[in-house]
Design an enzyme around this catalytic site. Structure first.
Site, PDB file in Angstrom:
ATOM      1  N   LYS A 106      43.524  46.687  33.610  1.00  0.00           N
ATOM      2  CA  LYS A 106      44.912  46.564  34.088  1.00  0.00           C
ATOM      3  C   LYS A 106      45.747  47.603  33.365  1.00  0.00           C
ATOM      4  CE  LYS A 106      47.414  43.788  36.798  1.00  0.00           C
ATOM      5  NZ  LYS A 106      46.952  43.066  37.992  1.00  0.00           N
TER       6      LYS A 106
HETATM    7  P1  NAD Z   1      55.977  42.278  44.467  1.00  0.00           P
HETATM    8  O1  NAD Z   1      56.670  43.021  43.401  1.00  0.00           O
HETATM    9  O2  NAD Z   1      55.732  42.939  45.771  1.00  0.00           O
HETATM   10  O3  NAD Z   1      56.743  40.900  44.780  1.00  0.00           O
HETATM   11  C1  NAD Z   1      57.101  40.023  43.757  1.00  0.00           C
HETATM   12  C2  NAD Z   1      57.947  38.894  44.349  1.00  0.00           C
HETATM   13  O4  NAD Z   1      58.252  37.984  43.303  1.00  0.00           O
HETATM   14  C3  NAD Z   1      59.279  39.340  44.935  1.00  0.00           C
HETATM   15  O5  NAD Z   1      59.581  38.581  46.076  1.00  0.00           O
HETATM   16  C4  NAD Z   1      60.264  39.007  43.816  1.00  0.00           C
HETATM   17  O6  NAD Z   1      61.578  38.778  44.289  1.00  0.00           O
HETATM   18  C5  NAD Z   1      59.652  37.742  43.268  1.00  0.00           C
HETATM   19  N1  NAD Z   1      60.077  37.492  41.876  1.00  0.00           N
HETATM   20  C6  NAD Z   1      60.037  38.344  40.828  1.00  0.00           C
HETATM   21  N2  NAD Z   1      60.538  37.755  39.728  1.00  0.00           N
HETATM   22  C7  NAD Z   1      60.899  36.502  40.097  1.00  0.00           C
HETATM   23  C8  NAD Z   1      61.504  35.415  39.424  1.00  0.00           C
HETATM   24  N3  NAD Z   1      61.852  35.489  38.141  1.00  0.00           N
HETATM   25  N4  NAD Z   1      61.722  34.264  40.119  1.00  0.00           N
HETATM   26  C9  NAD Z   1      61.377  34.171  41.415  1.00  0.00           C
HETATM   27  N5  NAD Z   1      60.813  35.169  42.122  1.00  0.00           N
HETATM   28  C10 NAD Z   1      60.585  36.326  41.467  1.00  0.00           C
HETATM   29  O7  NAD Z   1      54.600  41.778  43.801  1.00  0.00           O
HETATM   30  P2  NAD Z   1      53.285  41.324  44.555  1.00  0.00           P
HETATM   31  O8  NAD Z   1      52.369  42.498  44.653  1.00  0.00           O
HETATM   32  O9  NAD Z   1      53.645  40.533  45.758  1.00  0.00           O
HETATM   33  O10 NAD Z   1      52.611  40.408  43.428  1.00  0.00           O
HETATM   34  C11 NAD Z   1      52.998  39.050  43.264  1.00  0.00           C
HETATM   35  C12 NAD Z   1      51.972  38.375  42.369  1.00  0.00           C
HETATM   36  O11 NAD Z   1      50.679  38.439  42.962  1.00  0.00           O
HETATM   37  C13 NAD Z   1      51.803  38.989  40.972  1.00  0.00           C
HETATM   38  O12 NAD Z   1      51.473  37.958  40.064  1.00  0.00           O
HETATM   39  C14 NAD Z   1      50.607  39.904  41.139  1.00  0.00           C
HETATM   40  O13 NAD Z   1      49.946  40.186  39.922  1.00  0.00           O
HETATM   41  C15 NAD Z   1      49.763  39.042  42.054  1.00  0.00           C
HETATM   42  N6  NAD Z   1      48.758  39.770  42.821  1.00  0.00           N
HETATM   43  C16 NAD Z   1      49.112  40.763  43.647  1.00  0.00           C
HETATM   44  C17 NAD Z   1      48.142  41.408  44.397  1.00  0.00           C
HETATM   45  C18 NAD Z   1      48.505  42.469  45.400  1.00  0.00           C
HETATM   46  O14 NAD Z   1      47.635  42.838  46.203  1.00  0.00           O
HETATM   47  N7  NAD Z   1      49.728  42.960  45.433  1.00  0.00           N
HETATM   48  C19 NAD Z   1      46.793  41.044  44.278  1.00  0.00           C
HETATM   49  C20 NAD Z   1      46.455  40.003  43.416  1.00  0.00           C
HETATM   50  C21 NAD Z   1      47.453  39.368  42.685  1.00  0.00           C
END
Ligand code: NAD
Length: 416
Positions: A106
């Site tokens: 990571k």
């Molecule tokens: P992103 O940045 O696209 O979206 C994050 C979302 O979380 C947004 O809607 C934001 O408004 C919300 N958010 C952020 N802080 C917040 C808070 N304090 N309270 C409430 N909502 C909040 O990120 P993403 O890629 O959608 O990733 C989201 C999660 O999924 C993370 O934990 C990431 O590690 C995990 N993840 C993502 C992927 C991927 O393919 N993008 C794969 C596996 C895991």
């Protein structure tokens, strides 16, 4: 007692919690828990104003016994050596659990990406790529997008690595645009994997998604497409929360209109067809399923006490704290862990890596069918293990993953 929210301690404790369920030797177990290497870098950025700023960046290889490191790049103010190491450990477990030929890695930069212009973001990304280049490579470490990074960031990163090494190895990073060796379906792969998991867990309890009430936190790269998939499958998303607040509609939020509203620059609480509620109030609403798809530690012990649903499917990484996990178990709320439910993205990344190395693209149906099979196989394995050993789904996932890591280490032996 205050709740421990250190993500590294949390994941380390979780891995150690299955130690007594295995016959793995203590020293080998310790080797699996420890990260292999952590690179801390100073990433300088020349702002558009001409001023020079320096940001802390990291790349961690947690365990590469099963293959090259794999894991996203995160731009967020909460990025620290510990948080990135914890996320790298999650990747080692996840890639082992779904049995793809990668280890866990990571990376990230501690910054407020929303404060940067596009040109600044590009310069920051390119400088970060230069700094971590020694660790990166098709057979060493293959990064991908994570919170606040996307395919555009991956393209800048790839271009910099290619320029530095004099080789256009598309397989050096995944989540790229299609024009640079990316693949169809990558963007929605994590969300599709979560949907498959939701269907699988409901099916184990003789239920279907139709009409199920869902609370979703996060409407980003995972939560956004997931909302559409759940809606299309007949579920009712009654509440959605994001960084700006939360909204509720007991008849189900029209996620298509909401998506369009947000795309046009609107905010969640400016959406007319739902009631604005407090984020805390959101967690206590009656629902069938809760899907946290935002950040770590979203569901703590206080929230775990008030949750009124039967299932939690973790789409984000580490969204349920250790203390909350115990309370949820006592309350017989089923938690499907992150390393299984959100593995669709890394499975798709492994497909992208395979196609790039092969120089041959699969059609979309092949990729979707293979993703569905991988997710379902891993789910069945987790389910079977939890039934046989009478352990939680999280422990079953950890056990399978740790055993695979131990097996790889044992076959490789020690050198020197
Ligand atoms: P992103 O940045 O696209 O979206 C994050 C979302 O979380 C947004 O809607 C934001 O408004 C919300 N958010 C952020 N802080 C917040 C808070 N304090 N309270 C409430 N909502 C909040 O990120 P993403 O890629 O959608 O990733 C989201 C999660 O999924 C993370 O934990 C990431 O590690 C995990 N993840 C993502 C992927 C991927 O393919 N993008 C794969 C596996 C895991």
């Amino acid at each position: 007692m205050t709740e421990n929210l250190n993500p590294l301690k949390a994941i380390t404790d979780r891995i150690r919690s299955v130690r007594n369920l295995t016959s793995i030797h203590k020293s080998l177990f310790d080797l699996i828990v420890q990260p292999e290497r952590l690179l801390e870098v100073s990433v300088y950025l020349k702002r558009d104003s001409g001023e020079l700023e320096i940001y802390k960046g990291y790349r961690v290889h947690h365990d590469t016994s099963r293959g090259p490191g794999k894991g996203g790049i995160r731009y967020h103010p909460d990025v620290t050596a510990d948080s990135i190491t914890a996320l790298a450990a999650e990747m080692s477990l996840k890639t082992a659990l779904v049995d793809i030929p990668f280890g866990g890695a990571k990376g990230g930069i501690a910054c407020h990406p929303e404060a940067f212009s596009e040109a600044e973001l590009e310069r920051l990304t390119r400088r970060y790529a230069i700094e971590i280049n020694p660790l990166v490579g098709t057979y060493k470490d293959v990064p991908a997008p994570d919170v606040n990074t996307n395919e555009k960031v991956m393209a800048w990163f790839a271009d910099t690595i290619w320029a530095l090494n004099g080789q256009n190895t598309t397989s050096v990073i995944t989540g790229k645009p299609l024009a640079l060796g990316g693949v169809l379906g990558h963007q929605g792969a994590t969300s599709l994997g979560v949907l498959i998991t939701v269907k699988n867990i409901l099916q184990k309890h003789n239920k279907t998604l139709a009409g199920k009430k869902i609370i979703l936190q996060g409407f980003g790269k995972v939560g956004g497409p997931l909302a559409f998939l759940l809606h299309s499958a007949g579920a009712k998303i009654v509440a959605i929360g994001d960084i700006s607040g939360a909204i509720y509609n007991r008849f189900g939020i029209d996620v298509v209109s909401l998506g369009a509203h947000l795309k046009n620059g609107g905010s969640l609480n400016g959406f007319n067809h739902a009631e604005v509620i407090d984020q805390k109030e959101m967690w206590a609403l009656k629902a069938d399923l809760i899907i946290p798809a935002a950040l770590e530690n979203a569901i703590d012990s206080k929230i775990a006490e008030v949750i009124d649903c039967k299932y939690i499917v973790e789409a984000a990484n580490g969204p349920v704290t250790e203390a909350a996990d115990k309370i949820l178990a006592q309350r017989q709320i089923v938690v499907v862990p992150d390393i299984l439910s959100n593995a669709g993205g890394v499975i798709s990344s492994s497909f992208e890596w395979a196609q790039d190395r092969q120089g041959y693209s699969w059609d979309a149906k092949t990729a979707t069918d293979r993703l569905t099979n991988k997710m379902t196989e891993a789910f069945e394995e987790m389910w079977g293990r939890s039934q046989v050993n009478k352990i939680s789904l999280r422990q079953a996932c950890l056990l399978i993953a740790v055993e695979r890591l131990a097996q790889a280490h044992t076959y490789r032996g020690t050198f020197p």
